[in-house]
Design a protein around this motif. Structure first.
Motif, PDB file in Angstrom:
ATOM      1  N   ASN A  97       0.823  -1.152   0.006  1.00  0.00           N
ATOM      2  CA  ASN A  97       0.031   0.014   0.014  1.00  0.00           C
ATOM      3  C   ASN A  97       0.722   1.021   0.032  1.00  0.00           C
TER       4      ASN A  97
ATOM      5  N   GLU B 166      -0.663  -7.266   1.772  1.00  0.00           N
ATOM      6  CA  GLU B 166      -1.225  -6.642   3.158  1.00  0.00           C
ATOM      7  C   GLU B 166      -1.525  -7.838   4.009  1.00  0.00           C
TER       8      GLU B 166
ATOM      9  N   ARG C 201       0.597  -8.560   7.221  1.00  0.00           N
ATOM     10  CA  ARG C 201       0.571  -7.940   8.271  1.00  0.00           C
ATOM     11  C   ARG C 201       0.155  -8.592   9.491  1.00  0.00           C
TER      12      ARG C 201
ATOM     13  N   TYR D 154      -5.257  -3.628   6.606  1.00  0.00           N
ATOM     14  CA  TYR D 154      -4.267  -3.092   5.802  1.00  0.00           C
ATOM     15  C   TYR D 154      -4.754  -3.318   4.282  1.00  0.00           C
TER      16      TYR D 154
ATOM     17  N   TYR E   8      -7.310  -0.636   3.906  1.00  0.00           N
ATOM     18  CA  TYR E   8      -6.403   0.742   3.788  1.00  0.00           C
ATOM     19  C   TYR E   8      -6.053   0.881   2.306  1.00  0.00           C
TER      20      TYR E   8
END
Length: 386
Positions: free
Chosen positions: A241, A286, A289, A295, A298
């Motif tokens: 990201n 992502e 994580r 995420y 996000y």
């Protein structure tokens, strides 16, 4: 604790009413925010009395407070306080080595972060957004003056302005000679909201040429730093990201400064989409994580921002990338109401994440003929009023 929670709720409500109705082909005032929605509230405040009154109340409170200054901080890591200095979210003091290098705890945010410019920057974004909305709703010079004073203090006035770089963003104390980290550039994404506030104010009455010239000069210098600094180049190479947000921030900065879409950045973002989303709709970078759902959503927020930015500039980006984007959303949507089936780590509030996922799904600039998943409908109107 109650006061902090209330602030989060209020900020979230504001974000909702900026994102409700479908975009027209060309946005008249804002690109990422929903200008049609703002216009509707302005035209019919009695229908939206609660959110209308709340916007003015918040603006009045901010106007009564001192200006936020980048220079108002102790010079702990950098002697020149014009530099933006923030602490890395996930680095903590090492209990086994007090006074030594901080240690990494992914997904666990160190409250010490609020002592540095990172938290101040979040408040700045909130303040400028709030002033711009209040000015748009009322046309009152009280809000315009407060807005311009804060804008000039942060970006233009030589005695108080911020240097246009993020050299010391997300310092991990004890590491790299207390230099900032490339991943800290993600904090700069908040500048897209500040640029939106400038666009909104300009839709009421053009900001004076001297201030606009100063703002564009500042953002051009930030764009140059992002492209040429070691940290910026490293961030541009991220396949998570972070890389997507980096390109999108530059795209918005270029659009603000030149009035033109940088097609090379759009191509880069399209390539990132292909890399980030696999055949199942997963976002592997992502999902690694400690907050995998957080995420993943996000990153999709940035994807939706790209779609809206392009749509507002007359390009139906979502329609041309619909299959890929919908695939990513649908992978996450299947876990709404089924947290126990989510095969990855997540340490944050699941209900709140479901709400964010629904919100982003409904922010996509669809055509009237596009099918919508009824299980992910989001009643923005009721959310704003209740």
């Amino acid at each position: 604790m109650v006061k902090t929670t209330l602030k989060k709720v209020i900020k979230y409500i504001f974000s909702l009413f900026l994102s409700i109705l479908p975009l027209s082909s060309f946005s008249q005032g804002t690109y990422l925010w929903n200008f049609n929605r703002l216009s509707e509230i302005k035209s019919n405040p009695s229908k939206y009395q609660k959110v209308y009154d709340m916007s003015l109340k918040r603006a009045d409170r901010f106007a009564s407070e001192p200006l936020l200054l980048i220079t108002s901080k102790p010079s702990k890591f950098v002697s020149d306080t014009h530099y933006y200095v923030s602490l890395s979210y996930y680095y903590w003091p090492d209990p086994k080595n007090p006074g030594g290098p901080y240690i990494h705890k992914d997904g666990e945010k160190n409250p010490e972060y609020t002592s540095y410019d990172g938290r101040k920057f979040e408040i700045l974004e909130d303040r400028l957004r709030t002033f711009s909305i209040a000015y748009y709703f009322t046309g009152s010079t009280k809000y315009l003056d407060a807005y311009l004073s804060q804008l000039r203090a942060w970006f233009i006035d030589k005695s108080t302005y911020m240097y246009p770089n993020l050299t010391y963003s997300q310092i991990a104390p004890g590491h790299d000679n207390n230099q900032g980290r490339a991943s800290g550039i993600i904090e700069g994404y908040q500048y897209t909201s500040i640029i939106e506030s400038i666009r909104l104010v300009n839709s009421v009455s053009p900001i004076d040429s001297k201030t606009m010239k100063g703002l564009k000069k500042w953002f051009k210098l930030l764009g140059k730093w992002l492209r040429t600094s070691k940290a910026g180049i490293l961030e541009s190479q991220s396949i998570s990201n972070h890389g997507f947000a980096y390109d999108l921030l530059l795209l918005d900065i270029d659009l603000f400064c030149t009035g033109k879409i940088n097609t090379d950045l759009v191509s880069s973002l399209s390539n990132r989409l292909q890399i980030q989303i696999d055949r199942e709709g997963k976002q592997p970078e992502e999902l690694k994580r400690a907050s995998a759902m957080t995420y993943s959503i996000y990153n999709l927020e940035h994807v939706v921002d790209l779609c809206r930015l392009m749509e507002s500039s007359g390009v139906s980006y979502y329609q041309s990338h619909k299959s890929l984007i919908d695939r990513a959303f649908n992978y996450l949507i299947q876990f709404i109401g089924h947290q126990s089936s989510f095969p990855y780590k997540e340490n944050r509030d699941w209900k709140g994440l479901e709400s964010k996922l629904k919100r982003e799904y409904n922010r996509l600039p669809r055509l009237a003929s596009d099918p919508v998943n009824n299980n992910v409908r989001y009643d923005f109107f009721q959310d704003v009023l209740d």
